[in-house]
Design a protein around this motif. Structure first.
Motif, PDB file in Angstrom:
ATOM      1  N   TYR A  89       0.826  -1.216   0.000  1.00  0.00           N
ATOM      2  CA  TYR A  89       0.000   0.000   0.000  1.00  0.00           C
ATOM      3  C   TYR A  89       0.861   1.267   0.000  1.00  0.00           C
ATOM      4  CZ  TYR A  89      -3.499   3.462   1.011  1.00  0.00           C
ATOM      5  OH  TYR A  89      -4.301   4.576   0.930  1.00  0.00           O
ATOM      6  N   THR A  90       1.988   1.226   0.698  1.00  0.00           N
ATOM      7  CA  THR A  90       2.882   2.393   0.699  1.00  0.00           C
ATOM      8  C   THR A  90       3.394   2.667  -0.713  1.00  0.00           C
ATOM      9  OG1 THR A  90       3.559   1.823   2.943  1.00  0.00           O
ATOM     10  CG2 THR A  90       4.962   3.360   1.761  1.00  0.00           C
ATOM     11  N   TRP A  91       3.702   1.618  -1.396  1.00  0.00           N
ATOM     12  CA  TRP A  91       4.166   1.725  -2.793  1.00  0.00           C
ATOM     13  C   TRP A  91       3.050   2.311  -3.661  1.00  0.00           C
ATOM     14  CZ3 TRP A  91       3.016  -1.604  -7.203  1.00  0.00           C
ATOM     15  CH2 TRP A  91       3.951  -1.532  -8.244  1.00  0.00           C
ATOM     16  N   LEU A  92       1.836   1.832  -3.417  1.00  0.00           N
ATOM     17  CA  LEU A  92       0.666   2.314  -4.162  1.00  0.00           C
ATOM     18  C   LEU A  92       0.431   3.807  -3.892  1.00  0.00           C
ATOM     19  CD1 LEU A  92      -1.216   0.562  -5.905  1.00  0.00           C
ATOM     20  CD2 LEU A  92      -2.713   0.299  -3.925  1.00  0.00           C
ATOM     21  N   VAL A  93       0.559   4.193  -2.636  1.00  0.00           N
ATOM     22  CA  VAL A  93       0.359   5.595  -2.256  1.00  0.00           C
ATOM     23  C   VAL A  93       1.350   6.483  -2.981  1.00  0.00           C
ATOM     24  CG1 VAL A  93       0.665   7.249  -0.350  1.00  0.00           C
ATOM     25  CG2 VAL A  93      -0.711   5.192  -0.014  1.00  0.00           C
ATOM     26  N   ARG A  94       2.567   5.997  -3.101  1.00  0.00           N
ATOM     27  CA  ARG A  94       3.606   6.780  -3.774  1.00  0.00           C
ATOM     28  C   ARG A  94       3.239   7.014  -5.244  1.00  0.00           C
ATOM     29  NH1 ARG A  94       8.712   8.372  -2.739  1.00  0.00           N
ATOM     30  NH2 ARG A  94      10.200   7.585  -4.236  1.00  0.00           N
ATOM     31  N   ILE A  95       2.720   5.996  -5.879  1.00  0.00           N
ATOM     32  CA  ILE A  95       2.287   6.161  -7.271  1.00  0.00           C
ATOM     33  C   ILE A  95       1.131   7.169  -7.322  1.00  0.00           C
ATOM     34  CG2 ILE A  95       1.335   5.018  -9.313  1.00  0.00           C
ATOM     35  CD1 ILE A  95       2.479   2.377  -8.274  1.00  0.00           C
ATOM     36  N   ALA A  96       0.168   6.993  -6.428  1.00  0.00           N
ATOM     37  CA  ALA A  96      -1.016   7.857  -6.433  1.00  0.00           C
ATOM     38  C   ALA A  96      -0.658   9.315  -6.161  1.00  0.00           C
ATOM     39  CB  ALA A  96      -2.022   7.354  -5.395  1.00  0.00           C
ATOM     40  N   VAL A  97       0.239   9.525  -5.215  1.00  0.00           N
ATOM     41  CA  VAL A  97       0.644  10.896  -4.892  1.00  0.00           C
ATOM     42  C   VAL A  97       1.319  11.538  -6.092  1.00  0.00           C
ATOM     43  CG1 VAL A  97       2.283  12.260  -3.520  1.00  0.00           C
ATOM     44  CG2 VAL A  97       0.845  10.553  -2.421  1.00  0.00           C
ATOM     45  N   ASN A  98       2.176  10.779  -6.745  1.00  0.00           N
ATOM     46  CA  ASN A  98       2.866  11.298  -7.921  1.00  0.00           C
ATOM     47  C   ASN A  98       1.858  11.712  -9.003  1.00  0.00           C
ATOM     48  OD1 ASN A  98       5.537  11.807  -8.693  1.00  0.00           O
ATOM     49  ND2 ASN A  98       5.433  10.159 -10.216  1.00  0.00           N
ATOM     50  N   GLU A  99       0.883  10.848  -9.226  1.00  0.00           N
ATOM     51  CA  GLU A  99      -0.152  11.152 -10.226  1.00  0.00           C
ATOM     52  C   GLU A  99      -0.971  12.380  -9.810  1.00  0.00           C
ATOM     53  OE1 GLU A  99      -0.723   9.636 -13.195  1.00  0.00           O
ATOM     54  OE2 GLU A  99       1.070   8.445 -12.812  1.00  0.00           O
ATOM     55  N   ALA A 100      -1.333  12.436  -8.533  1.00  0.00           N
ATOM     56  CA  ALA A 100      -2.164  13.547  -8.060  1.00  0.00           C
ATOM     57  C   ALA A 100      -1.414  14.874  -8.148  1.00  0.00           C
ATOM     58  CB  ALA A 100      -2.601  13.281  -6.617  1.00  0.00           C
ATOM     59  N   LEU A 101      -0.134  14.847  -7.809  1.00  0.00           N
ATOM     60  CA  LEU A 101       0.642  16.091  -7.872  1.00  0.00           C
ATOM     61  C   LEU A 101       0.832  16.554  -9.313  1.00  0.00           C
ATOM     62  CD1 LEU A 101       3.346  15.540  -5.091  1.00  0.00           C
ATOM     63  CD2 LEU A 101       1.164  16.732  -4.957  1.00  0.00           C
ATOM     64  N   MET A 102       0.966  15.592 -10.206  1.00  0.00           N
ATOM     65  CA  MET A 102       1.074  15.973 -11.627  1.00  0.00           C
ATOM     66  C   MET A 102      -0.211  16.661 -12.085  1.00  0.00           C
ATOM     67  SD  MET A 102       3.351  13.265 -13.750  1.00  0.00           S
ATOM     68  CE  MET A 102       2.497  11.778 -13.357  1.00  0.00           C
ATOM     69  N   LYS A 103      -1.343  16.154 -11.610  1.00  0.00           N
ATOM     70  CA  LYS A 103      -2.630  16.787 -11.938  1.00  0.00           C
ATOM     71  C   LYS A 103      -2.669  18.217 -11.412  1.00  0.00           C
ATOM     72  CE  LYS A 103      -5.101  13.585 -13.969  1.00  0.00           C
ATOM     73  NZ  LYS A 103      -5.525  13.799 -15.358  1.00  0.00           N
ATOM     74  N   LEU A 104      -2.254  18.362 -10.160  1.00  0.00           N
ATOM     75  CA  LEU A 104      -2.271  19.702  -9.555  1.00  0.00           C
ATOM     76  C   LEU A 104      -1.383  20.659 -10.339  1.00  0.00           C
ATOM     77  CD1 LEU A 104      -1.991  19.647  -5.652  1.00  0.00           C
ATOM     78  CD2 LEU A 104      -3.902  20.360  -7.065  1.00  0.00           C
ATOM     79  N   ARG A 105      -0.206  20.166 -10.717  1.00  0.00           N
ATOM     80  CA  ARG A 105       0.743  21.034 -11.421  1.00  0.00           C
ATOM     81  C   ARG A 105       0.232  21.393 -12.799  1.00  0.00           C
ATOM     82  NH1 ARG A 105       5.022  17.647  -8.761  1.00  0.00           N
ATOM     83  NH2 ARG A 105       5.773  19.032  -7.134  1.00  0.00           N
ATOM     84  N   LYS A 106      -0.372  20.427 -13.449  1.00  0.00           N
ATOM     85  CA  LYS A 106      -0.895  20.668 -14.793  1.00  0.00           C
ATOM     86  C   LYS A 106      -2.003  21.723 -14.723  1.00  0.00           C
ATOM     87  CE  LYS A 106      -2.333  17.930 -18.761  1.00  0.00           C
ATOM     88  NZ  LYS A 106      -2.760  16.601 -19.199  1.00  0.00           N
ATOM     89  N   ARG A 107      -2.858  21.575 -13.727  1.00  0.00           N
ATOM     90  CA  ARG A 107      -3.989  22.493 -13.592  1.00  0.00           C
ATOM     91  C   ARG A 107      -3.514  23.904 -13.277  1.00  0.00           C
ATOM     92  NH1 ARG A 107      -7.646  21.429  -8.786  1.00  0.00           N
ATOM     93  NH2 ARG A 107      -7.263  19.265  -9.251  1.00  0.00           N
ATOM     94  N   ARG A 108      -2.412  23.981 -12.560  1.00  0.00           N
ATOM     95  CA  ARG A 108      -1.947  25.297 -12.115  1.00  0.00           C
ATOM     96  C   ARG A 108      -0.650  25.702 -12.805  1.00  0.00           C
ATOM     97  NH1 ARG A 108      -3.654  25.453  -5.847  1.00  0.00           N
ATOM     98  NH2 ARG A 108      -5.336  23.984  -6.038  1.00  0.00           N
ATOM     99  N   SER A 109      -0.456  25.171 -14.005  1.00  0.00           N
ATOM    100  CA  SER A 109       0.827  25.402 -14.666  1.00  0.00           C
ATOM    101  C   SER A 109       1.082  26.873 -14.959  1.00  0.00           C
ATOM    102  CB  SER A 109       0.910  24.591 -15.956  1.00  0.00           C
ATOM    103  OG  SER A 109      -0.169  24.942 -16.787  1.00  0.00           O
ATOM    104  N   ASP A 110       0.011  27.666 -14.955  1.00  0.00           N
ATOM    105  CA  ASP A 110       0.207  29.093 -15.203  1.00  0.00           C
ATOM    106  C   ASP A 110       0.535  29.849 -13.921  1.00  0.00           C
ATOM    107  OD1 ASP A 110      -3.244  30.232 -15.141  1.00  0.00           O
ATOM    108  OD2 ASP A 110      -2.290  28.520 -14.165  1.00  0.00           O
ATOM    109  N   ARG A 111       0.575  29.125 -12.820  1.00  0.00           N
ATOM    110  CA  ARG A 111       0.877  29.798 -11.560  1.00  0.00           C
ATOM    111  C   ARG A 111       2.024  29.080 -10.846  1.00  0.00           C
ATOM    112  NH1 ARG A 111      -2.781  30.321  -7.547  1.00  0.00           N
ATOM    113  NH2 ARG A 111      -4.165  28.623  -8.019  1.00  0.00           N
ATOM    114  N   THR A 112       2.338  29.546  -9.687  1.00  0.00           N
ATOM    115  CA  THR A 112       3.409  28.906  -8.925  1.00  0.00           C
ATOM    116  C   THR A 112       3.028  27.470  -8.590  1.00  0.00           C
ATOM    117  OG1 THR A 112       3.749  31.032  -7.898  1.00  0.00           O
ATOM    118  CG2 THR A 112       4.849  29.163  -6.878  1.00  0.00           C
TER     119      THR A 112
END
Lengths: 219, 83
Positions: A89-112
């Protein structure tokens, strides 16, 4: 921007979850040997938690669904790279966090990039509500109401604090695992965690404080 | 004598019980003598307990269905996962 690269073999603590008939290590071994039903069982066991975490981080149903799917698809694809050096599950969480952060960054790519925002580490504004709570205040709320209240409290945190809190206090990862998953230093995790905990405490105190107690009643 | 600010800075480690015995004893002494820090410590502990006690809600049916559709496609295309 901080790029998070998954080191599939990072974690060094070897544990397995054996609870109410669910044997994580055995299921992973069977899945790695080609047993698709075993992998499906792992998905069934963890999908709710992965979806909750994805939604808490991305704050968005569509993104959370993408994260949910990508997490399990990548886990399936890379299952052979998991060597049991951590909980699955820890391994799974790491994958999920990476995916979620990429989403956040993509959505806010025009900002910090939110996780790279400078963090105000001053403590002067984080402890305002000082009042004892009612006895078991959560009992005054229905399960749905309480879930909504907690969701709102988490949503009100800045992403940088929110993500650390979710990993450490909801997913119960260690400080070191949280730091590795987010590409942060241990001290950054600790200071963000303190801020998150105190801000959430403050928000819940507004809801749960004993009736008749004023803030600063103990000053 | 520990100040409230110093206590607050150590609150995480105090709650997570990761402090050495001497530092923990100093913090314990402060929290026993300082009503404000006692309240902050107690309510922060309760905050963590409330969050940890929440089970995740079921995934909406449509999202759940699409997850399994995607997984079945992947399993069909890739075949069994293997080392």
């Amino acid at each position: 921007m901080t790029l998070l690269l998954i080191d599939w073999n990072y974690f060094s603590v070897s544990t397995s979850t054996v609870a109410s008939g669910f044997d994580e290590s055995a299921l992973v071994a069977r899945a790695q040997a080609g047993d698709m039903a075993a992998f499906s069982e792992l998905v069934q066991h963890y999908d709710r938690r992965v979806f909750r975490m994805a939604k808490q981080i991305t704050q968005n149903d569509d993104d959370a669904e993408d994260v949910l799917q990508e997490t399990f698809l990548k886990a399936y694809t890379h299952l052979g790279d998991f060597h049991g050096n951590s909980k699955f599950y820890t391994w799974l969480v790491r994958i999920a966090v990476n995916e979620a952060l990429m989403k956040l960054r993509k959505r806010r790519s025009d900002r910090t990039v939110p996780l790279d925002e400078p963090i105000d580490t001053g403590e002067d504004e984080v402890v305002r509500e000082i009042a004892v709570w009612d006895q078991n205040p959560e009992d005054s709320y229905s399960r749905e109401e309480l879930a909504e209240l907690l969701d709102q409290a988490i949503q009100s945190l800045k992403p940088a604090y929110r993500t650390v809190f979710i990993l450490r206090d909801i997913e119960e990862m260690s400080i070191e695992e949280t730091a590795a998953a987010l590409g942060l230093s241990i001290s950054a995790v600790k200071s963000r965690l303190l801020r998150a905990r105190l801000q959430l405490r403050e928000k819940l105190t507004r809801q749960f404080k004993r009736k008749g107690d004023d803030a600063f009643a103990y000053l | 004598m520990l100040t409230c600010k110093q206590f607050l800075q150590e609150l995480n480690d105090y709650l997570d019980e990761t402090l050495d015995p001497q530092t923990r004893a100093e913090l314990q002494k402060h929290v026993n003598e300082c009503p404000n820090c006692w309240v902050v410590c107690d309510t922060t502990q309760k905050t963590l307990k409330v969050f940890k006690g929440m089970d995740p809600k079921p995934i909406p049916d449509d999202i759940h269905t699409r997850l399994w559709d995607a997984l079945e496609r992947k399993m069909r295309d890739k075949g069994p996962a293997s080392c």
